[in-house]
Design a protein around this motif. Sequence first.
Motif, PDB file in Angstrom:
ATOM      1  N   ALA A  36     -76.648  -9.562  -9.107  1.00  0.00           N
ATOM      2  CA  ALA A  36     -76.851  -8.447  -8.175  1.00  0.00           C
ATOM      3  C   ALA A  36     -76.272  -7.158  -8.749  1.00  0.00           C
ATOM      4  O   ALA A  36     -76.860  -6.078  -8.609  1.00  0.00           O
ATOM      5  N   GLY A  37     -75.117  -7.287  -9.419  1.00  0.00           N
ATOM      6  CA  GLY A  37     -74.503  -6.112 -10.044  1.00  0.00           C
ATOM      7  C   GLY A  37     -75.365  -5.542 -11.151  1.00  0.00           C
ATOM      8  O   GLY A  37     -75.540  -4.316 -11.257  1.00  0.00           O
ATOM      9  N   MET A  38     -75.900  -6.410 -11.989  1.00  0.00           N
ATOM     10  CA  MET A  38     -76.785  -5.958 -13.062  1.00  0.00           C
ATOM     11  C   MET A  38     -78.030  -5.275 -12.508  1.00  0.00           C
ATOM     12  O   MET A  38     -78.463  -4.226 -13.011  1.00  0.00           O
TER      13      MET A  38
ATOM     14  N   GLN B 159     -65.411 -12.724   2.095  1.00  0.00           N
ATOM     15  CA  GLN B 159     -66.622 -12.694   2.915  1.00  0.00           C
ATOM     16  C   GLN B 159     -67.471 -11.463   2.591  1.00  0.00           C
ATOM     17  O   GLN B 159     -68.691 -11.562   2.411  1.00  0.00           O
ATOM     18  N   MET B 160     -66.811 -10.303   2.501  1.00  0.00           N
ATOM     19  CA  MET B 160     -67.559  -9.075   2.248  1.00  0.00           C
ATOM     20  C   MET B 160     -68.125  -9.052   0.832  1.00  0.00           C
ATOM     21  O   MET B 160     -69.220  -8.527   0.607  1.00  0.00           O
ATOM     22  N   MET B 161     -67.425  -9.638  -0.132  1.00  0.00           N
ATOM     23  CA  MET B 161     -67.963  -9.671  -1.499  1.00  0.00           C
ATOM     24  C   MET B 161     -69.262 -10.479  -1.542  1.00  0.00           C
ATOM     25  O   MET B 161     -70.201 -10.115  -2.252  1.00  0.00           O
ATOM     26  N   ARG B 162     -69.325 -11.542  -0.778  1.00  0.00           N
ATOM     27  CA  ARG B 162     -70.578 -12.305  -0.697  1.00  0.00           C
ATOM     28  C   ARG B 162     -71.645 -11.477   0.022  1.00  0.00           C
ATOM     29  O   ARG B 162     -72.809 -11.450  -0.385  1.00  0.00           O
TER      30      ARG B 162
ATOM     31  N   GLN C 125     -87.998  -6.945 -12.380  1.00  0.00           N
ATOM     32  CA  GLN C 125     -87.801  -8.345 -12.761  1.00  0.00           C
ATOM     33  C   GLN C 125     -86.328  -8.735 -12.702  1.00  0.00           C
ATOM     34  O   GLN C 125     -85.991  -9.858 -12.287  1.00  0.00           O
ATOM     35  N   LEU C 126     -85.456  -7.834 -13.079  1.00  0.00           N
ATOM     36  CA  LEU C 126     -84.018  -8.094 -13.003  1.00  0.00           C
ATOM     37  C   LEU C 126     -83.587  -8.261 -11.548  1.00  0.00           C
ATOM     38  O   LEU C 126     -82.779  -9.142 -11.212  1.00  0.00           O
ATOM     39  N   THR C 127     -84.155  -7.448 -10.674  1.00  0.00           N
ATOM     40  CA  THR C 127     -83.813  -7.512  -9.252  1.00  0.00           C
ATOM     41  C   THR C 127     -84.343  -8.796  -8.616  1.00  0.00           C
ATOM     42  O   THR C 127     -83.642  -9.455  -7.834  1.00  0.00           O
ATOM     43  N   LEU C 128     -85.560  -9.173  -8.940  1.00  0.00           N
ATOM     44  CA  LEU C 128     -86.115 -10.421  -8.403  1.00  0.00           C
ATOM     45  C   LEU C 128     -85.350 -11.631  -8.925  1.00  0.00           C
ATOM     46  O   LEU C 128     -85.189 -12.632  -8.221  1.00  0.00           O
ATOM     47  N   HIS C 129     -84.872 -11.548 -10.172  1.00  0.00           N
ATOM     48  CA  HIS C 129     -84.036 -12.618 -10.713  1.00  0.00           C
ATOM     49  C   HIS C 129     -82.761 -12.750  -9.886  1.00  0.00           C
ATOM     50  O   HIS C 129     -82.336 -13.876  -9.555  1.00  0.00           O
ATOM     51  N   ALA C 130     -82.156 -11.629  -9.514  1.00  0.00           N
ATOM     52  CA  ALA C 130     -80.949 -11.660  -8.678  1.00  0.00           C
ATOM     53  C   ALA C 130     -81.266 -12.248  -7.304  1.00  0.00           C
ATOM     54  O   ALA C 130     -80.474 -13.024  -6.747  1.00  0.00           O
ATOM     55  N   ALA C 131     -82.421 -11.892  -6.751  1.00  0.00           N
ATOM     56  CA  ALA C 131     -82.820 -12.421  -5.439  1.00  0.00           C
ATOM     57  C   ALA C 131     -83.024 -13.936  -5.503  1.00  0.00           C
ATOM     58  O   ALA C 131     -82.635 -14.663  -4.578  1.00  0.00           O
ATOM     59  N   ARG C 132     -83.636 -14.409  -6.584  1.00  0.00           N
ATOM     60  CA  ARG C 132     -83.822 -15.867  -6.732  1.00  0.00           C
ATOM     61  C   ARG C 132     -82.475 -16.579  -6.846  1.00  0.00           C
ATOM     62  O   ARG C 132     -82.276 -17.656  -6.275  1.00  0.00           O
TER      63      ARG C 132
ATOM     64  N   SER D  39     -80.816 -19.397  -4.248  1.00  0.00           N
ATOM     65  CA  SER D  39     -80.388 -20.731  -4.692  1.00  0.00           C
ATOM     66  C   SER D  39     -79.059 -21.148  -4.061  1.00  0.00           C
ATOM     67  O   SER D  39     -78.683 -22.322  -4.113  1.00  0.00           O
ATOM     68  N   GLY D  40     -78.345 -20.172  -3.480  1.00  0.00           N
ATOM     69  CA  GLY D  40     -77.052 -20.468  -2.876  1.00  0.00           C
ATOM     70  C   GLY D  40     -75.886 -20.300  -3.820  1.00  0.00           C
ATOM     71  O   GLY D  40     -74.724 -20.388  -3.416  1.00  0.00           O
ATOM     72  N   GLU D  41     -76.169 -20.053  -5.105  1.00  0.00           N
ATOM     73  CA  GLU D  41     -75.101 -19.837  -6.077  1.00  0.00           C
ATOM     74  C   GLU D  41     -74.576 -18.407  -5.976  1.00  0.00           C
ATOM     75  O   GLU D  41     -75.239 -17.518  -5.448  1.00  0.00           O
TER      76      GLU D  41
END
Length: 385
Positions: free
Chosen positions: A315-317, A233-236, A296-303, A307-309
């Motif tokens: 997020a780490g990158m 749960q916490m990792m998510r 752009q890398l951060t917004l990619h992580a947010a997208r 998406s639910g994936e």
Amino acid sequence: MTLTEEEVAIVRLVGEFVDREVKPVARELDHTDTYPEKLIEQMKEMGIFGLAVPEPWGEAHVSAQCYAMVTEELARGWMSLAGAMGGHTVVAKLLVAYGTREQQDRYLPRMATGEVRATMALTEPGGGSDLQAMRTTARRDGESYVVNGSKTWITNARRSDLIALLCKTDPAASPAHKGISILLVEKGPGFSLSRDLPKLGYKGVESCELAFDDFRVPTSALLGGEEGHGFAQMMRGLEIGRIQVACRALGVGRAALEDSLRYAQERESFGKPIWQHQSVGNHLADMATKLEAARQLTLHAARRYDSGERADLEAGMAKLFASETAMEVALNAIRVHGGYGYSTEFDVERYFRDAPLMIVGEGTNEIQRNVIARQLIKRHEVRSS
């Protein structure tokens, strides 16, 4: 996915709040290490603490992309303000995703308004980023858990009414993560805040040490009602947490760049604005380029998160690259400002003190690289024939 009109308006509103209310007072609040009571109250009124809370409990739920942009705006004004709502958001996401309906109804409406502030307690004095090695335990005793242990570097602990406590409900479990749970803790007998930790930067909001001595919480405080799921749960939850930390880094880096661009046009040497000297111009070009790449890398992580994936790799990158970029940009801002960059009369020295937090917070970047490598192998595993 692009922002809705309402989300665009929210980001604009927060940006205006930062320019009007935050920037004029941030330097003094930072230097005096003063809790920003008035600014926090204004953030509550704007609905910022409810951005992660959907209906029926909240009214202003937004996408992770919008949340990222709001966080960047706040950190552009003063990184501590973004920190004041970071852990709160993670706990809200945990409740929405895993809480029982009773837990959701109890906390989420008041979290959305900021009436209840929340934080998470993961790190321990001897454990750092090695969460599976934690020693804080919660022993079942009838209709209660009896908690013993300690946590450290818990931001907003004094002013939070709810703490998502990561602990071991089965210390003998193998592997260790299967014995970890999250308890939704409110303060009471046996709970103590031992001290506020002195910090290089990240002033104004408190980071505390917590101690639990036969501290009792009801079994109904177990997130989701079932033991052993706390680590997953916490990792998510930390996926949005690391996106948030990346956005704090973006805000600090952006403020450093904006100050540098202004100063480089106003300051002259050898008969011309200093940006026209190639060495200074190169700094500005590199700062802007790397900051945009980090964004752009951060917004990619947010997208990806939207998406639910699983977004732990992305997020780490984002957290890794944005935090290292912010540190570099903050240092280069000092170079551009010359001697004034070292003066407490200019904000760039604050950016330089705030930037390292994102490198070590929400899992150090050394740990972050391990997470990235594991996820890369998991997604690109070579199958033996």
